[in-house]
Scaffold this active site. Structure first.
Site, mmCIF file in Angstrom:
data_model
loop_
_atom_site.group_PDB
_atom_site.id
_atom_site.type_symbol
_atom_site.label_atom_id
_atom_site.label_comp_id
_atom_site.label_asym_id
_atom_site.label_seq_id
_atom_site.Cartn_x
_atom_site.Cartn_y
_atom_site.Cartn_z
ATOM 1 C CB SER A 5 12.210 54.642 117.249
ATOM 2 O OG SER A 5 10.916 54.975 117.469
ATOM 3 C CG HIS A 30 13.636 58.489 118.199
ATOM 4 N ND1 HIS A 30 14.119 59.716 117.778
ATOM 5 C CD2 HIS A 30 12.653 58.630 117.340
ATOM 6 C CE1 HIS A 30 13.641 60.462 116.841
ATOM 7 N NE2 HIS A 30 12.621 59.715 116.745
ATOM 8 C CG ASP A 32 9.096 58.065 116.393
ATOM 9 O OD1 ASP A 32 9.867 58.934 115.780
ATOM 10 O OD2 ASP A 32 9.575 56.926 116.339
ATOM 11 C CG MET A 34 3.494 59.511 115.405
ATOM 12 S SD MET A 34 3.226 58.338 114.394
ATOM 13 C CE MET A 34 4.941 57.396 114.246
ATOM 14 C CG HIS A 63 10.543 62.987 115.774
ATOM 15 N ND1 HIS A 63 10.630 61.932 115.055
ATOM 16 C CD2 HIS A 63 10.317 64.156 115.264
ATOM 17 C CE1 HIS A 63 10.360 62.472 113.989
ATOM 18 N NE2 HIS A 63 10.055 63.830 113.653
ATOM 19 C CG MET A 65 6.703 63.001 113.638
ATOM 20 S SD MET A 65 6.603 61.484 112.751
ATOM 21 C CE MET A 65 7.260 60.401 114.353
ATOM 22 C CG MET A 134 11.292 63.041 108.696
ATOM 23 S SD MET A 134 11.673 62.392 110.375
ATOM 24 C CE MET A 134 10.593 60.608 109.954
ATOM 25 C CG ASP A 172 13.195 58.993 112.544
ATOM 26 O OD1 ASP A 172 12.940 57.620 112.093
ATOM 27 O OD2 ASP A 172 12.431 59.526 113.064
#
Length: 215
Positions: A5, A30, A32, A34, A63, A65, A134, A172
Site C-alpha cells: 500500500s 494498493h 487507500d 479515504m 480501495h 474507503m 479488513m 488488509d
C-alpha cells in the site's frame, strides 16, 4: 500475491515509492482512498492515481474507503484503476456499484470491516472478483492484526469451495511474517501491506521471506 500500500510510503516521493513496489517483485500497488467520513482520515483522490498511472505497469488496486462509492467509480476508472474495492457497509446499492465496475471492464472487489459477518455480503459473492477482509479497523496504518479474522477468511474460503466461486480473498492490515503462513493456509490469496513493507530496508528480500513462509 502481495499488494503493498502506497499509504505506508512517502507521498512526497510517490513516484519513487511506486518504483520501489515494482522492484520488490510485487504485482499490485494498493491505493487507500479515504474520505474523512467513512473513515476518520483523508488521503487522496483520483488525480493522485491518474498522475501515477503513466509511471507504472503494476496492477492498480484501488480501495475506496468512502461513503457512497458509486458516485466515484467512473472517475477512478478514468484515472487508471485496474481493480476497485468498495466497502459493503458504505453503500445501499452494493450490487449496482459492483456491477458498474465490472461493466467498465475492471475487477470488482467488496471489503468488509472486522465487525461485519460474511453473511452480509452473501448476495454479491457470485459476482465479485475479490473479497477484502479488513484485519484491522480501517482508517489508520500500523494497527495490530485482529487474529480472529483468520476464521472469517476460512469461512470465505469454504464458501467459494462449496459454490465454485472464482473470487480471490485478500487481507488488509497487520499482515506480516508472524501471521502470513496461517493466513495463506486459511485460504488467503492477496496480502495487502503498508507499514510492514515500507519499514523494511530490503523490500524484495522481505517479499521473498514471506513467499518462503507460505511454501
Amino acid at each position: 500475491m502481495f499488494s503493498p500500500s502506497i499509504l505506508g510510503g512517502d507521498f512526497s516521493a510517490a513516484g519513487e515509492e511506486l518504483g520501489i513496489i515494482a522492484s520488490s517483485g510485487a504485482d499490485y500497488a494498493h491505493f487507500d482512498v479515504m474520505d474523512g467520513s467513512f473513515v476518520p482520515e483523508i488521503t487522496f483522490g483520483a488525480k493522485f492515481i491518474e498522475d501515477l498511472r503513466p509511471l507504472s505497469d503494476l496492477v492498480f488496486d484501488v480501495h475506496l474507503m468512502v461513503n457512497q462509492p458509486e458516485r466515484h467509480i467512473e472517475r477512478f476508472i478514468k484515472a487508471g484503476a485496474d481493480m476497485i474495492t468498495v466497502h459493503a457497509e458504505a453503500t445501499n446499492h452494493l450490487w449496482r456499484t459492483l456491477a458498474l465496475i465490472k461493466e467498465n471492464g475492471k475487477d470488482a472487489g467488496v471489503a468488509i470491516n472486522p465487525g461485519t459477518p460474511v453473511s452480509f455480503i452473501e448476495p454479491v459473492l457470485p459476482i465479485v472478483d475479490s473479497v477484502l477482509v479488513m484485519t484491522v479497523n480501517p482508517g489508520w496504518g500500523g494497527q495490530r492484526f485482529i487474529a480472529n479474522m483468520i476464521d472469517k477468511i476460512s469461512e470465505l474460503n469454504q464458501r467459494r469451495q462449496d459454490e465454485g466461486y472464482p473470487f480471490i480473498i485478500g487481507a488488509d492490515g497487520g499482515v506480516g511474517k508472524k501471521n502470513i503462513r496461517e493466513l495463506y493456509l486459511s485460504g488467503l490469496d492477496l496480502a495487502v501491506m503498508g507499514t510492514s513493507f515500507f519499514s523494511e530496508d530490503d523490500k524484495a528480500e522481505y517479499l521473498h521471506i514471506l513467499e518462503e513462509c507460505v511454501e
